[in-house]
Write a protein that holds these residues in place. Structure first.
Motif, PDB file in Angstrom:
ATOM      1  N   ILE A  12       0.823  -1.205   0.000  1.00 52.31           N
ATOM      2  CA  ILE A  12       0.000   0.000   0.000  1.00 52.31           C
ATOM      3  C   ILE A  12       0.863   1.263   0.000  1.00 52.31           C
ATOM      4  O   ILE A  12       0.951   1.973  -1.003  1.00 52.31           O
ATOM      5  N   ASP A  13       1.512   1.551   1.124  1.00 54.90           N
ATOM      6  CA  ASP A  13       2.253   2.804   1.281  1.00 54.90           C
ATOM      7  C   ASP A  13       3.433   2.897   0.320  1.00 54.90           C
ATOM      8  O   ASP A  13       4.311   2.027   0.308  1.00 54.90           O
ATOM      9  N   GLY A  14       3.450   3.937  -0.477  1.00 57.26           N
ATOM     10  CA  GLY A  14       4.560   4.154  -1.394  1.00 57.26           C
ATOM     11  C   GLY A  14       4.492   3.322  -2.655  1.00 57.26           C
ATOM     12  O   GLY A  14       5.350   3.452  -3.533  1.00 57.26           O
ATOM     13  N   THR A  15       3.495   2.458  -2.755  1.00 56.64           N
ATOM     14  CA  THR A  15       3.328   1.606  -3.929  1.00 56.64           C
ATOM     15  C   THR A  15       1.988   1.880  -4.609  1.00 56.64           C
ATOM     16  O   THR A  15       1.929   2.253  -5.774  1.00 56.64           O
ATOM     17  N   LEU A  16       0.928   1.688  -3.860  1.00 59.38           N
ATOM     18  CA  LEU A  16      -0.422   1.963  -4.366  1.00 59.38           C
ATOM     19  C   LEU A  16      -0.921   3.326  -3.906  1.00 59.38           C
ATOM     20  O   LEU A  16      -1.641   4.009  -4.627  1.00 59.38           O
ATOM     21  N   TYR A  17      -0.492   3.727  -2.706  1.00 55.47           N
ATOM     22  CA  TYR A  17      -0.941   4.983  -2.098  1.00 55.47           C
ATOM     23  C   TYR A  17       0.233   5.953  -1.983  1.00 55.47           C
ATOM     24  O   TYR A  17       1.292   5.599  -1.443  1.00 55.47           O
ATOM     25  N   SER A  18       0.051   7.165  -2.478  1.00 58.61           N
ATOM     26  CA  SER A  18       1.100   8.185  -2.433  1.00 58.61           C
ATOM     27  C   SER A  18       0.927   9.072  -1.211  1.00 58.61           C
ATOM     28  O   SER A  18      -0.127   9.677  -1.018  1.00 58.61           O
ATOM     29  N   HIS A  19       1.974   9.180  -0.415  1.00 59.29           N
ATOM     30  CA  HIS A  19       1.923  10.090   0.732  1.00 59.29           C
ATOM     31  C   HIS A  19       2.199  11.532   0.303  1.00 59.29           C
ATOM     32  O   HIS A  19       1.970  12.454   1.073  1.00 59.29           O
ATOM     33  N   THR A  20       2.663  11.710  -0.918  1.00 62.24           N
ATOM     34  CA  THR A  20       2.872  13.064  -1.439  1.00 62.24           C
ATOM     35  C   THR A  20       1.536  13.719  -1.768  1.00 62.24           C
ATOM     36  O   THR A  20       1.274  14.869  -1.407  1.00 62.24           O
ATOM     37  N   THR A  21       0.675  12.970  -2.438  1.00 56.10           N
ATOM     38  CA  THR A  21      -0.624  13.514  -2.842  1.00 56.10           C
ATOM     39  C   THR A  21      -1.745  13.136  -1.878  1.00 56.10           C
ATOM     40  O   THR A  21      -2.821  13.720  -1.906  1.00 56.10           O
ATOM     41  N   GLY A  22      -1.486  12.122  -1.024  1.00 58.46           N
ATOM     42  CA  GLY A  22      -2.506  11.669  -0.091  1.00 58.46           C
ATOM     43  C   GLY A  22      -3.637  10.908  -0.767  1.00 58.46           C
ATOM     44  O   GLY A  22      -4.785  10.932  -0.307  1.00 58.46           O
ATOM     45  N   ARG A  23      -3.305  10.174  -1.825  1.00 55.78           N
ATOM     46  CA  ARG A  23      -4.345   9.413  -2.525  1.00 55.78           C
ATOM     47  C   ARG A  23      -3.713   8.322  -3.390  1.00 55.78           C
ATOM     48  O   ARG A  23      -2.487   8.290  -3.577  1.00 55.78           O
ATOM     49  N   ILE A  24      -4.573   7.457  -3.915  1.00 51.30           N
ATOM     50  CA  ILE A  24      -4.155   6.487  -4.922  1.00 51.30           C
ATOM     51  C   ILE A  24      -4.255   7.169  -6.288  1.00 51.30           C
ATOM     52  O   ILE A  24      -5.300   7.733  -6.608  1.00 51.30           O
ATOM     53  N   PRO A  25      -3.211   7.153  -7.095  1.00 51.04           N
ATOM     54  CA  PRO A  25      -3.307   7.765  -8.428  1.00 51.04           C
ATOM     55  C   PRO A  25      -4.452   7.148  -9.226  1.00 51.04           C
ATOM     56  O   PRO A  25      -4.707   5.945  -9.146  1.00 51.04           O
ATOM     57  N   SER A  26      -5.151   7.971  -9.981  1.00 48.52           N
ATOM     58  CA  SER A  26      -6.261   7.473 -10.789  1.00 48.52           C
ATOM     59  C   SER A  26      -5.802   6.397 -11.767  1.00 48.52           C
ATOM     60  O   SER A  26      -6.548   5.456 -12.081  1.00 48.52           O
ATOM     61  N   ILE A 208       4.500  -6.288  -6.048  1.00 42.04           N
ATOM     62  CA  ILE A 208       4.900  -4.904  -6.279  1.00 42.04           C
ATOM     63  C   ILE A 208       5.044  -4.220  -4.918  1.00 42.04           C
ATOM     64  O   ILE A 208       4.092  -4.197  -4.128  1.00 42.04           O
ATOM     65  N   GLY A 209       6.219  -3.671  -4.648  1.00 42.94           N
ATOM     66  CA  GLY A 209       6.437  -3.041  -3.350  1.00 42.94           C
ATOM     67  C   GLY A 209       7.507  -1.980  -3.383  1.00 42.94           C
ATOM     68  O   GLY A 209       8.080  -1.683  -4.432  1.00 42.94           O
ATOM     69  N   ASP A 210       7.776  -1.414  -2.202  1.00 40.58           N
ATOM     70  CA  ASP A 210       8.780  -0.346  -2.132  1.00 40.58           C
ATOM     71  C   ASP A 210       9.659  -0.415  -0.892  1.00 40.58           C
ATOM     72  O   ASP A 210      10.689   0.253  -0.837  1.00 40.58           O
ATOM     73  N   GLY A 211       9.271  -1.184   0.135  1.00 43.14           N
ATOM     74  CA  GLY A 211      10.014  -1.160   1.390  1.00 43.14           C
ATOM     75  C   GLY A 211      10.715  -2.460   1.719  1.00 43.14           C
ATOM     76  O   GLY A 211      10.459  -3.506   1.101  1.00 43.14           O
ATOM     77  N   PRO A 212      11.589  -2.429   2.724  1.00 34.89           N
ATOM     78  CA  PRO A 212      12.312  -3.644   3.124  1.00 34.89           C
ATOM     79  C   PRO A 212      11.393  -4.783   3.540  1.00 34.89           C
ATOM     80  O   PRO A 212      11.732  -5.953   3.344  1.00 34.89           O
ATOM     81  N   ASP A 246       4.462   8.629  -8.015  1.00 29.93           N
ATOM     82  CA  ASP A 246       3.856   9.864  -8.494  1.00 29.93           C
ATOM     83  C   ASP A 246       4.106  10.126  -9.972  1.00 29.93           C
ATOM     84  O   ASP A 246       3.695  11.151 -10.519  1.00 29.93           O
ATOM     85  N   GLU A 247       4.792   9.186 -10.626  1.00 28.03           N
ATOM     86  CA  GLU A 247       4.988   9.230 -12.074  1.00 28.03           C
ATOM     87  C   GLU A 247       4.214   8.101 -12.744  1.00 28.03           C
ATOM     88  O   GLU A 247       4.571   7.626 -13.813  1.00 28.03           O
ATOM     89  N   ASP A 248       3.135   7.659 -12.065  1.00 31.34           N
ATOM     90  CA  ASP A 248       2.277   6.584 -12.571  1.00 31.34           C
ATOM     91  C   ASP A 248       3.027   5.264 -12.732  1.00 31.34           C
ATOM     92  O   ASP A 248       2.704   4.443 -13.593  1.00 31.34           O
ATOM     93  N   GLY A 249       4.029   5.056 -11.872  1.00 25.57           N
ATOM     94  CA  GLY A 249       4.837   3.848 -11.970  1.00 25.57           C
ATOM     95  C   GLY A 249       4.052   2.564 -11.779  1.00 25.57           C
ATOM     96  O   GLY A 249       4.314   1.557 -12.447  1.00 25.57           O
ATOM     97  N   PHE A 250       3.079   2.593 -10.874  1.00 23.30           N
ATOM     98  CA  PHE A 250       2.266   1.410 -10.627  1.00 23.30           C
ATOM     99  C   PHE A 250       1.513   1.008 -11.888  1.00 23.30           C
ATOM    100  O   PHE A 250       1.561  -0.144 -12.322  1.00 23.30           O
ATOM    101  N   ALA A 251       0.818   1.960 -12.493  1.00 18.64           N
ATOM    102  CA  ALA A 251       0.020   1.673 -13.687  1.00 18.64           C
ATOM    103  C   ALA A 251       0.901   1.265 -14.866  1.00 18.64           C
ATOM    104  O   ALA A 251       0.567   0.341 -15.623  1.00 18.64           O
ATOM    105  N   LYS A 252       2.028   1.938 -15.029  1.00 21.40           N
ATOM    106  CA  LYS A 252       2.919   1.611 -16.134  1.00 21.40           C
ATOM    107  C   LYS A 252       3.450   0.188 -16.015  1.00 21.40           C
ATOM    108  O   LYS A 252       3.603  -0.526 -17.023  1.00 21.40           O
ATOM    109  N   ALA A 253       3.742  -0.236 -14.785  1.00 18.02           N
ATOM    110  CA  ALA A 253       4.218  -1.604 -14.578  1.00 18.02           C
ATOM    111  C   ALA A 253       3.137  -2.616 -14.943  1.00 18.02           C
ATOM    112  O   ALA A 253       3.419  -3.653 -15.552  1.00 18.02           O
ATOM    113  N   PHE A 254       1.896  -2.306 -14.576  1.00 18.20           N
ATOM    114  CA  PHE A 254       0.788  -3.188 -14.948  1.00 18.20           C
ATOM    115  C   PHE A 254       0.675  -3.298 -16.463  1.00 18.20           C
ATOM    116  O   PHE A 254       0.535  -4.390 -17.020  1.00 18.20           O
TER     117      PHE A 254
END
Length: 263
Positions: A12-26, A208-212, A246-254
């Motif tokens: 979730i955090d940093g992968t699906l949900y952005s703490h920069t924007t406070g939301r899941i990218p569309s 798909i993840g971002d943390g240890p 925040d560069e749509d990395g999640f969607a692009k990977a899909f």
């Protein structure tokens, strides 16, 4: 040629949900929807409690949830895997808190609470946009199933108690706190339990993840994708590094590695 993927496990955090924007990218919403339309199951795999997820305003249709680092796994129908902490280990922790008081959060299936708050805990909870838990007597843990602990401490305070706990392991997610759960739990076990429940081979899955703490997720899945904003340790273990969240990395990977070409 794309690898056959039947299920995706996303942090979730940093992968699906952005703490920069406070939301899941569309774009991430669209990617998940397209995947499920193609018969690809999508699961969350997070250390979060569902109360935190709802407080963040995360509302997304998924096939299931691996929460509390694999200690509690469920879908709309039922809980299909759970690993509560044993009473003896909780007694050891409560004894340590009594002798040398420190803040510790206790997470049940439908409730979470803490024994005390201080400025450090308040600051850390605010940084991850997590609600302040109720402050109550931690002896509740002895009469209610507890699935995860979050000791808000450094190693000098936490480790002596941990070394006496026979059936507990932990993962550190920041400098101030660790997530502690039963040894049988973990994101890897959550994936294996989910695959067994749905009849999916782990080789046909993507993580798909971002943390240890997503290293456990990687250990169970066939295709391993790390976000560019993720930890260096995780990126070294990845098959693929996606763009930042925040560069749509999640969607692009899909689009590139999971979805069928026709979409």
């Amino acid at each position: 040629m794309k690898k056959q993927i039947r299920a995706v496990f996303a942090d979730i955090d940093g992968t699906l949900y952005s703490h920069t924007t406070g939301r899941i990218p569309s774009s991430a919403f669209d990617a998940v929807r397209k995947a499920r339309q193609q018969g690809i199951s999508v699961f969350a795999a997070t250390g979060r409690h569902m109360l935190e997820i709802r407080d963040l305003g995360i509302h997304i249709e998924l096939d299931g949830w691996i929460t509390l680092n694999g200690a509690l796994c469920f879908n709309e129908k039922e809980v299909y895997a759970s690993y509560p902490l044993c009473t003896r280990d909780l007694e050891i922790l409560l004894d340590a808190i009594r002798v040398h008081p420190f803040a510790c959060q206790f997470l049940e299936k439908d409730y979470m609470y803490i024994n005390m708050m201080d400025e450090r805990v308040e600051k850390a909870l605010a940084s991850i946009h997590s609600p302040y838990p109720d402050i109550i007597d931690p002896k509740r843990a002895l009469t209610h199933e507890t699935y995860m602990l979050v000791p808000w401490v450094n190693g000098e305070v936490w480790l002596p108690a941990y070394r006496r706990m026979e059936n507990v392991k932990y993962t550190r997610w920041n400098d101030l706190a660790v997530d502690a759960m039963a040894k049988k739990a973990g994101k890897r076990q959550g994936v294996l339990d989910t695959c067994a429940y749905y009849g999916i081979s782990p080789e046909e899955t993507c993580a798909i993840g971002d943390g240890p703490n997503d290293l456990e997720l990687f250990a169970a899945c066939g295709l391993k994708i790390a976000m560019a904003n993720g930890s260096e340790e995780l990126k070294k273990a990845a098959d693929v590094i996606a763009d930042e969240i925040d560069e749509d990395g999640f969607a692009k990977a899909f689009e590139r590695y999971i979805l069928e070409e026709k979409l």
